[in-house]
Design a protein around this motif. Structure first.
Motif, PDB file in Angstrom:
ATOM      1  N   VAL A 413       0.837  -1.202   0.000  1.00  0.00           N
ATOM      2  CA  VAL A 413       0.000   0.000   0.000  1.00  0.00           C
ATOM      3  C   VAL A 413       0.870   1.249   0.000  1.00  0.00           C
ATOM      4  CG1 VAL A 413      -1.691   1.316   1.328  1.00  0.00           C
ATOM      5  CG2 VAL A 413      -1.913  -1.162   1.164  1.00  0.00           C
ATOM      6  N   ASN A 414       1.908   1.252   0.823  1.00  0.00           N
ATOM      7  CA  ASN A 414       2.836   2.379   0.888  1.00  0.00           C
ATOM      8  C   ASN A 414       3.433   2.672  -0.490  1.00  0.00           C
ATOM      9  OD1 ASN A 414       4.856   4.062   2.805  1.00  0.00           O
ATOM     10  ND2 ASN A 414       6.050   3.076   1.199  1.00  0.00           N
ATOM     11  N   ASP A 415       3.915   1.645  -1.156  1.00  0.00           N
ATOM     12  CA  ASP A 415       4.577   1.846  -2.438  1.00  0.00           C
ATOM     13  C   ASP A 415       3.583   2.229  -3.527  1.00  0.00           C
ATOM     14  OD1 ASP A 415       6.869   1.199  -1.112  1.00  0.00           O
ATOM     15  OD2 ASP A 415       6.984  -0.855  -1.856  1.00  0.00           O
ATOM     16  N   THR A 416       2.346   1.778  -3.397  1.00  0.00           N
ATOM     17  CA  THR A 416       1.309   2.176  -4.355  1.00  0.00           C
ATOM     18  C   THR A 416       1.014   3.668  -4.237  1.00  0.00           C
ATOM     19  OG1 THR A 416       0.309  -0.023  -4.286  1.00  0.00           O
ATOM     20  CG2 THR A 416      -1.058   1.770  -5.119  1.00  0.00           C
ATOM     21  N   ALA A 417       0.973   4.160  -3.012  1.00  0.00           N
ATOM     22  CA  ALA A 417       0.719   5.586  -2.803  1.00  0.00           C
ATOM     23  C   ALA A 417       1.829   6.440  -3.402  1.00  0.00           C
ATOM     24  CB  ALA A 417       0.573   5.886  -1.312  1.00  0.00           C
ATOM     25  N   VAL A 418       3.066   5.937  -3.358  1.00  0.00           N
ATOM     26  CA  VAL A 418       4.187   6.663  -3.946  1.00  0.00           C
ATOM     27  C   VAL A 418       4.097   6.620  -5.470  1.00  0.00           C
ATOM     28  CG1 VAL A 418       6.689   6.697  -4.222  1.00  0.00           C
ATOM     29  CG2 VAL A 418       5.697   6.248  -1.978  1.00  0.00           C
ATOM     30  N   ALA A 419       3.729   5.442  -5.999  1.00  0.00           N
ATOM     31  CA  ALA A 419       3.719   5.268  -7.452  1.00  0.00           C
ATOM     32  C   ALA A 419       2.580   6.016  -8.129  1.00  0.00           C
ATOM     33  CB  ALA A 419       3.622   3.775  -7.791  1.00  0.00           C
ATOM     34  N   ALA A 429      -1.621   9.854  -0.961  1.00  0.00           N
ATOM     35  CA  ALA A 429      -1.643   9.837   0.500  1.00  0.00           C
ATOM     36  C   ALA A 429      -2.687   8.850   0.994  1.00  0.00           C
ATOM     37  CB  ALA A 429      -1.943  11.227   1.039  1.00  0.00           C
ATOM     38  N   VAL A 430      -2.276   8.008   1.936  1.00  0.00           N
ATOM     39  CA  VAL A 430      -3.173   7.001   2.482  1.00  0.00           C
ATOM     40  C   VAL A 430      -2.865   6.834   3.956  1.00  0.00           C
ATOM     41  CG1 VAL A 430      -1.599   5.135   1.851  1.00  0.00           C
ATOM     42  CG2 VAL A 430      -4.015   4.623   2.202  1.00  0.00           C
ATOM     43  N   CYS A 431      -3.893   6.504   4.715  1.00  0.00           N
ATOM     44  CA  CYS A 431      -3.720   6.215   6.136  1.00  0.00           C
ATOM     45  C   CYS A 431      -4.341   4.851   6.426  1.00  0.00           C
ATOM     46  CB  CYS A 431      -4.381   7.291   7.000  1.00  0.00           C
ATOM     47  SG  CYS A 431      -4.191   6.994   8.769  1.00  0.00           S
ATOM     48  N   ALA A 432      -3.577   3.958   7.035  1.00  0.00           N
ATOM     49  CA  ALA A 432      -4.066   2.625   7.412  1.00  0.00           C
ATOM     50  C   ALA A 432      -4.503   2.652   8.871  1.00  0.00           C
ATOM     51  CB  ALA A 432      -2.978   1.593   7.197  1.00  0.00           C
ATOM     52  N   MET A 461       3.549   6.325   4.171  1.00  0.00           N
ATOM     53  CA  MET A 461       2.110   6.346   4.434  1.00  0.00           C
ATOM     54  C   MET A 461       1.848   6.671   5.892  1.00  0.00           C
ATOM     55  SD  MET A 461       1.126   2.292   4.451  1.00  0.00           S
ATOM     56  CE  MET A 461      -0.502   2.550   5.122  1.00  0.00           C
ATOM     57  N   ASN A 462       0.624   7.028   6.182  1.00  0.00           N
ATOM     58  CA  ASN A 462       0.218   7.345   7.535  1.00  0.00           C
ATOM     59  C   ASN A 462      -0.453   6.129   8.173  1.00  0.00           C
ATOM     60  OD1 ASN A 462       0.884  10.220   7.284  1.00  0.00           O
ATOM     61  ND2 ASN A 462      -0.831  10.276   5.854  1.00  0.00           N
ATOM     62  N   THR A 463      -0.414   6.098   9.483  1.00  0.00           N
ATOM     63  CA  THR A 463      -1.076   5.021  10.220  1.00  0.00           C
ATOM     64  C   THR A 463      -1.841   5.615  11.391  1.00  0.00           C
ATOM     65  OG1 THR A 463       0.924   4.677  11.569  1.00  0.00           O
ATOM     66  CG2 THR A 463       0.663   3.292   9.599  1.00  0.00           C
ATOM     67  N   ALA A 464      -2.870   4.874  11.837  1.00  0.00           N
ATOM     68  CA  ALA A 464      -3.690   5.369  12.949  1.00  0.00           C
ATOM     69  C   ALA A 464      -4.229   4.202  13.765  1.00  0.00           C
ATOM     70  CB  ALA A 464      -4.844   6.220  12.426  1.00  0.00           C
ATOM     71  N   ASN A 465      -4.221   4.379  15.072  1.00  0.00           N
ATOM     72  CA  ASN A 465      -4.844   3.424  15.978  1.00  0.00           C
ATOM     73  C   ASN A 465      -6.351   3.672  16.032  1.00  0.00           C
ATOM     74  OD1 ASN A 465      -2.459   2.040  17.303  1.00  0.00           O
ATOM     75  ND2 ASN A 465      -1.958   4.173  17.801  1.00  0.00           N
ATOM     76  N   CYS A 963       4.835  16.451   2.845  1.00  0.00           N
ATOM     77  CA  CYS A 963       3.803  15.857   3.698  1.00  0.00           C
ATOM     78  C   CYS A 963       2.430  16.201   3.146  1.00  0.00           C
ATOM     79  CB  CYS A 963       3.937  16.378   5.132  1.00  0.00           C
ATOM     80  SG  CYS A 963       2.592  15.844   6.193  1.00  0.00           S
ATOM     81  N   GLU A 964       1.700  15.193   2.704  1.00  0.00           N
ATOM     82  CA  GLU A 964       0.404  15.434   2.081  1.00  0.00           C
ATOM     83  C   GLU A 964      -0.558  16.138   3.030  1.00  0.00           C
ATOM     84  OE1 GLU A 964      -3.006  15.818   0.183  1.00  0.00           O
ATOM     85  OE2 GLU A 964      -1.033  15.495  -0.665  1.00  0.00           O
ATOM     86  N   ALA A 965      -0.479  15.789   4.314  1.00  0.00           N
ATOM     87  CA  ALA A 965      -1.419  16.376   5.252  1.00  0.00           C
ATOM     88  C   ALA A 965      -1.236  17.880   5.381  1.00  0.00           C
ATOM     89  CB  ALA A 965      -1.257  15.722   6.624  1.00  0.00           C
ATOM     90  N   CYS A 966      -0.059  18.389   4.993  1.00  0.00           N
ATOM     91  CA  CYS A 966       0.186  19.829   5.058  1.00  0.00           C
ATOM     92  C   CYS A 966      -0.153  20.523   3.741  1.00  0.00           C
ATOM     93  CB  CYS A 966       1.639  20.090   5.429  1.00  0.00           C
ATOM     94  SG  CYS A 966       2.064  19.514   7.080  1.00  0.00           S
TER      95      CYS A 966
END
Length: 967
Positions: A413-419, A429-432, A461-465, A963-966
């Protein structure tokens, strides 16, 4: 009688042809005057009274006249250029080379002036030529520069037109490209921003000159134009733009069906003056349509294009487009970035956020990754729910093997977001998201570390609990926590509240009895410590709360909220058949506060009503890259209207962020917006019909967001929550209206980060406190000096704004706290983000959250970070009923003394990144307050975080262009 041949007598038998073709009698005195000026240019004013020079001039003039009389004894016509040639020749033959040179320069100067005037140049520079786009060279038009700079300074206080022009001319050279002139003007103005904030508007208006030249030339409307000329040219530009955009297959052909004459007449060219330099440069770099890297879209044309695109399905599209345009171009409200990118184009992907569900089978997993790629291509931010995928070591029935768990798939998923970036316009940008009972959660926490096996790391990629309330209760109660694989506990994923607690505890009993073999027992506090430690070290995973998102969701009857989105403000249901979609836009709160600091309720009503209509239109017009997104969006029709400019609004109200008054303002402003947003959606339901899954929703039961707090309090237990439930408006009347009319949208509100659109509007991001009062902001458009205009205004009123103050602010990284001569009330008002204790951020967010049916992107700024402070802050966020949190912005506890730098001469502005160290600052504006529950448990939980305090790894450097979030 003999013919009079004295130099001062007109010669009737000779005529002079002027350059325009007119014939006049030859007047020798004019030849004398021209030569006299040449002598004066060389010898000074004394030449006027010199008998020697007078005699020379008379003699030379007589010589020239006799030459022409010999050539034409019967008379004739002499061209003016021939006479001037003879003057040069006579001066040279007589040995007056210096005078001849002065005459040649004089002649060349006037020749240039005539040539320039023929091209419309009123005041050509004597020596600097400008290279235009077609390769031609013309004199620099000083008259036009004066006009452009005068327009740029018009209506702005304490800006100096002459200073800008003088500095510009010092940096120009002969042959400078026409764009180079504009760049020199902008550079001259932007260097002054740190001393006077109004220069940011001057710089933007000078940039507009470049934009106008580029776009108008491409559209064949005009080679260039001043601001005032755009009153007449904008309507023409709109017509040409629509035609060109359709020809280039970039614009929807349906735009040509609008009444373009009426739309052109509605364009407010004066709104071009409202841009800051950062805002306009951002539009130019990232938003304007272009062909072969030539931007042919101007700001007001862009806003009209967006408005037209959002009006395509309206009964009276032209009238609605004008209404929408006025809202956007005034900066009262701004659509989200995907809407600005794509509205009115042939592929109108207008939605901001997509939430997907990943099933526990190989086909489903890679199908979800494919969906990520398709959605990211069209500028969508992604939130993926990965909780259902079985954990490391789980049994695979089909192969009789064991699973590698979630992490290897997240690497893909991380590499897909970059590609697959967002249409080449910003990074993918993706958050898991992963629930905190998942057996892979500990490895999930390590995904962003820079150490360990890189094959099991996701650096991009971003991650979240996704944290259930039961875990937080066990942290408070210091109990154990059990980790499971979802392959053994599949129903936990869809349960929340008391039902989750009961089933989770049943699984724990089953594990004790040996009925569930794959599990792990740990202390709840140990997991909580690691969650906070990783958040501190890597900025991830973010902490979001599952139960408040579900217990307060209006759509409980239709499914489960399994995750949030990329920026943690969207809380919508997902399943295998539905990818949740949210369409965002933000009200500029600063534009809705009066000069006296009061909320303009009537203006808020009007803005919100139009904004909700625009957002609802997105749903029907939108391009859907995958069918599950279309299915979900048309069925539930969620939108997310938020706010930006909260800090600006506080400044206008003269209210410090760290104060009870600011918390009350957050409460009151969000209540008014929530009231009118819900009413607008209900009125739309009366006009257009209710959303498909309305029946059974909390709306249908007359339960509004403020009422859904009761669900959370009842399920969690009063001892684990403290929220304010006060209100000021007539909510009973609104409940009655909603029961009668229904709702057009399942969800109406969400507060997004607004990082880029707030730049466009020139206000503070979202609900953020001021980062610094003077700093350099870095983003994809470059570096920009940012100075707090409200602070400058107040310091000027007290006679405190001077060169020393500017240098002090640079020295102290934009902080006013250490500067002794600044009064305490201004120190409180202009405390920066790291000087506002996180208690105030959480309290204000809690007051807003009670009115919002989704969530808010809440960054937490913490200085002097240690484990105890993080623990208190995040427990407090949960205890105050927040649904989610976003980035942690951390600043180290230690400081570096700038002993080698002279405060009076230091000129380096701090970087845009959050510093890992900071200069000493005064005491915080307000003391930190621990959350009310279980203070003893908190107090003894003073754990240490890994990493030296002086080298704090940043959660996300402020305004990091990567940083996509910015963005």
């Amino acid at each position: 009688m003999a013919q009079d041949t004295t130099p001062n007598a007109a010669l009737s038998n000779l005529q002079v042809m002027k350059r325009n073709g007119d014939l006049v009698a030859c007047d020798p005195s004019k030849i004398s005057v021209a030569m006299s000026k040449a002598f004066i240019a060389v010898e000074g004013d004394s030449a006027q009274n010199s008998s020697r020079i007078h005699e020379l001039v008379q003699s030379f003039t007589q010589n020239i006249i006799e030459t022409f009389q010999r050539r034409m004894p019967a008379g004739g016509v002499i061209h003016i250029e021939d006479i001037q040639d003879q003057v040069e020749l006579v001066l040279m033959r007589s040995g007056e080379q210096k005078v001849a040179r002065a005459y040649v320069l004089y002649r060349d100067k006037h020749s240039r002036r005539r040539a320039a005037q023929e091209k419309g140049i009123t005041n050509p520079h004597p020596s600097i030529n400008v290279t235009h786009l077609d390769g031609s060279k013309l004199p620099l038009d000083l008259g036009r520069i004066d006009t452009i700079v005068s327009e740029a300074c018009e209506g702005l206080e304490e800006v100096d037109k002459k200073l800008i022009i003088d500095d510009t001319l010092k940096n120009l050279y002969d042959g400078v490209p026409v764009d180079g002139v504009s760049t020199a003007l902008m550079m001259a103005a932007r260097t002054l921003v740190e001393k006077e904030p109004n220069y940011t508007y001057v710089t933007a208006r000078l940039l507009m000159d470049n934009l106008r030249r580029e776009a108008l030339s491409f559209l064949n409307v005009a080679p260039e134009a001043t601001h005032k000329e755009m009153m007449e040219l904008y309507p023409k530009a709109l017509v040409a733009y629509v035609a060109k955009g359709i020809e280039l297959e970039q614009l929807n052909p349906a735009l040509a069906e609008f009444d373009l004459e009426a739309l052109g007449a509605a364009i407010e060219h004066e709104n071009d003056k409202n841009f800051s330099y950062l805002g306009l440069q951002t539009l130019y770099d990232r938003y304007f349509l272009h062909c072969d890297d030539v931007r042919y879209e101007l700001p007001q044309v862009m806003f009209m294009r967006v408005a037209m695109g959002l009006s395509l399905n309206e009964a009276k599209p032209t009238e609605r487009a004008i209404e929408f345009y006025k809202l956007l171009s005034s900066f009262d409200y701004m659509a989200s970035t995907p809407t600005l990118f794509n509205s009115g184009t042939r592929r109108p992907q207008l939605s901001s956020c997509y939430l997907t569900h990943v099933p526990d089978d190989l086909e489903g997993i890679y199908g979800a990754i494919k969906d990520n790629a398709l959605l990211s291509k069209w500028a969508g931010g992604l939130g993926n729910d990965w909780t259902q995928v079985r954990a490391l070591g789980s049994y695979i029935k089909g192969t009789n093997g064991k699973s590698q768990g979630v992490v290897p798939f997240l690497k893909v998923v991380n590499d897909t977001a970059v590609a697959v970036n967002q249409g080449g316009k910003r990074k993918g940008a993706v958050c898991a998201y992963l629930e905190s009972w998942h057996l892979d959660v500990e490895e999930f926490l390590d995904l962003r570390k820079n150490t360990g096996d890189d094959r099991r790391r996701t650096h991009d990629m971003n991650t979240a609990n996704w944290v259930p309330d039961l875990l937080m209760k066990r942290v408070f109660e210091d109990k154990e926590w059990t980790l499971f694989s979802p392959s053994d506990t599949p129903d936990l994923h869809d349960l929340y509240g008391k039902a989750f607690e009961a089933r989770y505890e049943e699984y724990e009993r089953m594990a004790d009895a040996g009925e569930v073999r794959l599990f792990k027992r740990i202390k709840a506090k140990d997991l909580w410590r690691k969650m906070l430690s990783m958040l501190f070290e890597t900025g991830h995973p973010w902490i979001t709360f599952k139960d408040p998102c579900n217990l307060r969701s209006p759509q409980q009857h239709a499914g489960v909220v399994h995750s949030s989105n990329l920026c943690t403000e969207i809380t919508l249901n997902t399943n295998e058949d539905e990818i949740a979609v949210c369409n965002l836009g933000s009200v500029n709160l600063a534009q809705h506060v009066t000069d006296s600091g009061e909320l303009d309720v009537d203006k808020i009503r009007n803005t919100v009503t139009t904004a909700v209509r625009m957002l609802d239109n997105v749903i029907d017009i939108n391009y859907y890259a995958v069918p599950q997104a279309r299915n979900s969006n048309l069925k539930h029709r969620p939108v997310g209207m938020g706010i930006m400019g909260f800090q600006d609004a506080l400044y206008k109200a003269k209210t410090a962020y760290a104060s009870d008054a600011a918390v009350m303002f957050a409460d009151r402003s969000m209540e008014v917006i929530s009231y009118f947003a819900i009413k607008a959606s209900s009125d739309l339901a009366d006009e257009r019909g209710r959303y498909e899954s309305y029946e059974g929703s909390l709306w249908s039961q007359g339960i509004l967001p403020i009422d859904s707090l009761d669900n959370l309090i009842e399920a969690r237990g009063a001892q684990f929550i403290e929220v304010d439930t006060s209100s000021t408006l007539n909510w009973d009347e609104l409940r009655t209206l909603v029961r009668k009319q229904g709702m057009r949208n399942s969800n109406v509100m969400a507060i997004a980060p607004t990082a880029t659109i707030s730049n466009i509007c020139g206000v503070s991001q979202s609900i953020e406190p001021t980062y610094q009062n003077l700093y350099v902001k870095s983003n994809l458009s470059g570096e920009f000096t940012v100075v707090n205009p409200y602070m400058v205004r107040d310091l000027k009123e007290r006679g405190l704004w001077d060169e020393v103050m500017v240098n002090d602010l640079k020295y102290y990284d934009g902080s006013v706290q250490p500067i002794d001569r600044i009064p305490d009330d201004l120190k409180a008002l202009y405390a920066n983000a790291f000087e506002v204790e996180p208690k105030w951020l959480v309290d204000a967010a809690s007051r807003r959250q009670k009115w919002i049916d989704q969530a808010q992107s809440l960054n937490l700024y913490i200085s002097g970070v240690n484990g105890k402070k993080l623990d208190i802050t995040y427990r407090m966020a949960w205890f105050r009923g927040l649904k989610t949190t976003y980035y942690l912005r951390a600043m180290g506890a230690s400081s570096v003394e700038k002993s080698t730098v002279d405060r009076g001469t230091h000129n380096a502005v701090s970087s845009g990144s959050a510093p890992t160290t900071t200069a000493p600052v005064a005491a915080p504006v307000a003391p930190a307050a621990a959350p009310t529950p279980a203070p003893a448990a908190v107090a003894k939980d003073d754990f240490e975080l890994s990493g030296a305090a002086a080298e704090v790894p940043q959660a996300c450097s402020i305004d990091n262009p990567d940083c996509e979030a910015c963005q």
